[in-house]
Design a protein around this motif. Structure first.
Motif, PDB file in Angstrom:
ATOM      1  N   ALA A 271      -1.461  -6.843   7.129  1.00  0.00           N
ATOM      2  CA  ALA A 271      -2.457  -5.791   6.927  1.00  0.00           C
ATOM      3  C   ALA A 271      -1.825  -4.566   6.268  1.00  0.00           C
ATOM      4  O   ALA A 271      -2.437  -3.903   5.430  1.00  0.00           O
ATOM      5  N   ALA A 272      -0.574  -4.270   6.629  1.00  0.00           N
ATOM      6  CA  ALA A 272       0.107  -3.113   6.044  1.00  0.00           C
ATOM      7  C   ALA A 272       0.321  -3.286   4.545  1.00  0.00           C
ATOM      8  O   ALA A 272       0.163  -2.332   3.771  1.00  0.00           O
ATOM      9  N   ILE A 273       0.667  -4.506   4.108  1.00  0.00           N
ATOM     10  CA  ILE A 273       0.944  -4.732   2.692  1.00  0.00           C
ATOM     11  C   ILE A 273      -0.317  -5.080   1.909  1.00  0.00           C
ATOM     12  O   ILE A 273      -0.305  -5.088   0.674  1.00  0.00           O
ATOM     13  N   GLY A 274      -1.422  -5.371   2.607  1.00  0.00           N
ATOM     14  CA  GLY A 274      -2.684  -5.612   1.910  1.00  0.00           C
ATOM     15  C   GLY A 274      -3.067  -7.064   1.768  1.00  0.00           C
ATOM     16  O   GLY A 274      -4.061  -7.376   1.102  1.00  0.00           O
ATOM     17  N   LEU A 275      -2.334  -7.983   2.383  1.00  0.00           N
ATOM     18  CA  LEU A 275      -2.688  -9.403   2.310  1.00  0.00           C
ATOM     19  C   LEU A 275      -3.878  -9.724   3.202  1.00  0.00           C
ATOM     20  O   LEU A 275      -4.533 -10.754   3.024  1.00  0.00           O
ATOM     21  N   ILE A 276      -4.133  -8.853   4.169  1.00  0.00           N
ATOM     22  CA  ILE A 276      -5.319  -8.949   5.023  1.00  0.00           C
ATOM     23  C   ILE A 276      -6.047  -7.617   4.959  1.00  0.00           C
ATOM     24  O   ILE A 276      -5.423  -6.558   5.104  1.00  0.00           O
ATOM     25  N   ARG A 277      -7.339  -7.651   4.728  1.00  0.00           N
ATOM     26  CA  ARG A 277      -8.136  -6.425   4.717  1.00  0.00           C
ATOM     27  C   ARG A 277      -8.663  -6.159   6.129  1.00  0.00           C
ATOM     28  O   ARG A 277      -9.375  -6.994   6.689  1.00  0.00           O
ATOM     29  N   PRO A 278      -8.301  -5.046   6.742  1.00  0.00           N
ATOM     30  CA  PRO A 278      -8.798  -4.775   8.094  1.00  0.00           C
ATOM     31  C   PRO A 278     -10.315  -4.597   8.107  1.00  0.00           C
ATOM     32  O   PRO A 278     -10.903  -4.086   7.148  1.00  0.00           O
ATOM     33  N   SER A 279     -10.931  -5.023   9.185  1.00  0.00           N
ATOM     34  CA  SER A 279     -12.366  -4.812   9.337  1.00  0.00           C
ATOM     35  C   SER A 279     -12.676  -3.398   9.813  1.00  0.00           C
ATOM     36  O   SER A 279     -13.812  -2.925   9.702  1.00  0.00           O
ATOM     37  N   ARG A 280     -11.656  -2.737  10.320  1.00  0.00           N
ATOM     38  CA  ARG A 280     -11.807  -1.354  10.777  1.00  0.00           C
ATOM     39  C   ARG A 280     -10.433  -0.705  10.720  1.00  0.00           C
ATOM     40  O   ARG A 280      -9.412  -1.358  10.903  1.00  0.00           O
ATOM     41  N   GLY A 281     -10.404   0.609  10.480  1.00  0.00           N
ATOM     42  CA  GLY A 281      -9.152   1.339  10.501  1.00  0.00           C
ATOM     43  C   GLY A 281      -8.630   1.671   9.119  1.00  0.00           C
ATOM     44  O   GLY A 281      -9.238   1.328   8.098  1.00  0.00           O
ATOM     45  N   THR A 282      -7.481   2.340   9.091  1.00  0.00           N
ATOM     46  CA  THR A 282      -6.940   2.903   7.858  1.00  0.00           C
ATOM     47  C   THR A 282      -5.445   2.641   7.768  1.00  0.00           C
ATOM     48  O   THR A 282      -4.726   2.711   8.767  1.00  0.00           O
ATOM     49  N   VAL A 283      -4.992   2.341   6.541  1.00  0.00           N
ATOM     50  CA  VAL A 283      -3.570   2.238   6.242  1.00  0.00           C
ATOM     51  C   VAL A 283      -3.205   3.387   5.315  1.00  0.00           C
ATOM     52  O   VAL A 283      -3.773   3.512   4.219  1.00  0.00           O
ATOM     53  N   LEU A 284      -2.281   4.251   5.750  1.00  0.00           N
ATOM     54  CA  LEU A 284      -1.830   5.376   4.951  1.00  0.00           C
ATOM     55  C   LEU A 284      -0.396   5.139   4.516  1.00  0.00           C
ATOM     56  O   LEU A 284       0.439   4.697   5.314  1.00  0.00           O
ATOM     57  N   PHE A 285      -0.112   5.439   3.245  1.00  0.00           N
ATOM     58  CA  PHE A 285       1.253   5.347   2.728  1.00  0.00           C
ATOM     59  C   PHE A 285       1.555   6.623   1.971  1.00  0.00           C
ATOM     60  O   PHE A 285       0.860   6.963   1.023  1.00  0.00           O
ATOM     61  N   GLU A 286       2.560   7.345   2.431  1.00  0.00           N
ATOM     62  CA  GLU A 286       2.904   8.655   1.890  1.00  0.00           C
ATOM     63  C   GLU A 286       1.684   9.586   1.865  1.00  0.00           C
ATOM     64  O   GLU A 286       1.467  10.331   0.927  1.00  0.00           O
ATOM     65  N   GLY A 287       0.882   9.506   2.917  1.00  0.00           N
ATOM     66  CA  GLY A 287      -0.283  10.356   3.062  1.00  0.00           C
ATOM     67  C   GLY A 287      -1.502   9.904   2.296  1.00  0.00           C
ATOM     68  O   GLY A 287      -2.569  10.518   2.419  1.00  0.00           O
ATOM     69  N   GLU A 288      -1.400   8.816   1.532  1.00  0.00           N
ATOM     70  CA  GLU A 288      -2.517   8.321   0.727  1.00  0.00           C
ATOM     71  C   GLU A 288      -3.164   7.133   1.425  1.00  0.00           C
ATOM     72  O   GLU A 288      -2.485   6.247   1.941  1.00  0.00           O
ATOM     73  N   ASP A 289      -4.489   7.110   1.427  1.00  0.00           N
ATOM     74  CA  ASP A 289      -5.235   5.990   1.985  1.00  0.00           C
ATOM     75  C   ASP A 289      -5.146   4.812   1.013  1.00  0.00           C
ATOM     76  O   ASP A 289      -5.689   4.855  -0.095  1.00  0.00           O
ATOM     77  N   VAL A 290      -4.437   3.746   1.420  1.00  0.00           N
ATOM     78  CA  VAL A 290      -4.260   2.579   0.552  1.00  0.00           C
ATOM     79  C   VAL A 290      -5.000   1.367   1.106  1.00  0.00           C
ATOM     80  O   VAL A 290      -4.771   0.240   0.641  1.00  0.00           O
ATOM     81  N   THR A 291      -5.899   1.577   2.052  1.00  0.00           N
ATOM     82  CA  THR A 291      -6.567   0.468   2.730  1.00  0.00           C
ATOM     83  C   THR A 291      -7.269  -0.466   1.761  1.00  0.00           C
ATOM     84  O   THR A 291      -7.282  -1.686   1.960  1.00  0.00           O
ATOM     85  N   ALA A 292      -7.855   0.081   0.709  1.00  0.00           N
ATOM     86  CA  ALA A 292      -8.624  -0.735  -0.234  1.00  0.00           C
ATOM     87  C   ALA A 292      -7.780  -1.270  -1.386  1.00  0.00           C
ATOM     88  O   ALA A 292      -8.294  -2.020  -2.222  1.00  0.00           O
ATOM     89  N   LEU A 293      -6.499  -0.915  -1.446  1.00  0.00           N
ATOM     90  CA  LEU A 293      -5.670  -1.334  -2.576  1.00  0.00           C
ATOM     91  C   LEU A 293      -5.158  -2.755  -2.396  1.00  0.00           C
ATOM     92  O   LEU A 293      -4.918  -3.216  -1.280  1.00  0.00           O
ATOM     93  N   SER A 294      -4.957  -3.455  -3.509  1.00  0.00           N
ATOM     94  CA  SER A 294      -4.404  -4.807  -3.499  1.00  0.00           C
ATOM     95  C   SER A 294      -2.919  -4.760  -3.151  1.00  0.00           C
ATOM     96  O   SER A 294      -2.273  -3.704  -3.256  1.00  0.00           O
ATOM     97  N   PRO A 295      -2.340  -5.902  -2.754  1.00  0.00           N
ATOM     98  CA  PRO A 295      -0.897  -5.927  -2.512  1.00  0.00           C
ATOM     99  C   PRO A 295      -0.076  -5.490  -3.722  1.00  0.00           C
ATOM    100  O   PRO A 295       0.913  -4.760  -3.580  1.00  0.00           O
ATOM    101  N   SER A 296      -0.464  -5.905  -4.924  1.00  0.00           N
ATOM    102  CA  SER A 296       0.299  -5.527  -6.117  1.00  0.00           C
ATOM    103  C   SER A 296       0.246  -4.030  -6.353  1.00  0.00           C
ATOM    104  O   SER A 296       1.241  -3.424  -6.775  1.00  0.00           O
ATOM    105  N   ALA A 297      -0.900  -3.413  -6.072  1.00  0.00           N
ATOM    106  CA  ALA A 297      -1.003  -1.963  -6.229  1.00  0.00           C
ATOM    107  C   ALA A 297      -0.121  -1.247  -5.213  1.00  0.00           C
ATOM    108  O   ALA A 297       0.476  -0.210  -5.516  1.00  0.00           O
TER     109      ALA A 297
END
Length: 232
Positions: free
Chosen positions: A46-72
């Motif tokens: 979920a952290a790297i984006g291979l699974i899209r969470p059904s709820r919640g947020t993934v932040l990287f360097e303060g940016e919301d990356v929850t909707a980004l692909s693994p390559s992004a």
């Protein structure tokens, strides 16, 4: 660096993670501990984006990356080494490293393979051997070296020492510590090896049945709490 906020995630209709939250350690090591089936791999995926969470947020360097692909996420500085010592088995050690370096840009491109080999000198002894013929420890070092060629800010490792002979385990552990301490790399790793995780990690979280049951600062003083949590 990395922050997970109230993640629910799983596979199809099966929920594995239940409102999981964790803060990574900027320029340090954070460890996720738990028995098999606790949800550690799902959390990393979920952290790297291979699974899209059904709820919640993934932040990287303060940016919301929850909707980004693994390559992004990789382009933003995340790298993931899954469990299982993955590589291109028909390619040699050098070719495995070079295929990643060839995708990089900039003046350091030609130096990246040499830098990776400098971190894992044992790979120079098998540089022209096909990856499928390497030992488990050599394949794991190769997998980590491949990830480092992307010059990540955050390295995510899933059970990096599982099933590897003790002498190589020690070498991999020291390399991980050195990357964090000497090069300022942030590391998130899932492990069952409590002693290494709490010795090396600045922060830890214990997962059980997809829920965080303990979390806090690493170090010797945390070992009793973690052992108690993992004995449940």
């Amino acid at each position: 660096m990395l922050e997970l906020q109230h993640l629910d995630a799983g596979y199809d209709s099966t929920r594995v993670l239940h409102s999981v939250s964790m803060h990574g350690s900027p320029h340090g090591i954070a460890a996720i501990l738990g028995h098999n089936g606790a949800g550690k791999t799902t959390m990393l995926r979920a952290a790297i984006g291979l699974i899209r969470p059904s709820r919640g947020t993934v932040l990287f360097e303060g940016e919301d990356v929850t909707a980004l692909s693994p390559s992004a996420r990789v382009r933003r500085g995340m790298a993931y080494v899954p469990q299982g010592q993955q590589s291109f088995e028909q390619l040699t050690t050098r070719e495995n490293l070079q295929v990643v370096a060839d995708r990089r840009r900039g003046p350091r491109r030609a130096q990246l393979v040499d830098d990776a080999l400098g971190r894992f000198p044992a790979l120079t002894e098998v540089i022209d051997r096909r990856a499928g013929l390497l030992s488990g420890g050599q394949r794991q070092q190769l997998a980590i070296a491949r990830a480092l060629i992307t010059e990540p800010k955050l390295l995510i490792l899933d059970e990096p020492t599982e099933g590897i002979q003790p002498s190589v385990v020690a070498e991999i552990e020291q390399t991980i510590i050195g990357l964090s301490r000497d090069e300022g790399l942030s590391v998130l790793l899932a492990v069952q090896h409590i002693d290494f995780a709490l010795h090396a990690a600045e922060r830890y979280a214990v997962l059980a049945a997809g829920r965080v049951t303990r979390a806090g600062a690493g170090g010797a003083e945390a070992q009793r709490d973690v052992r108690e949590a993992m004995a449940i």
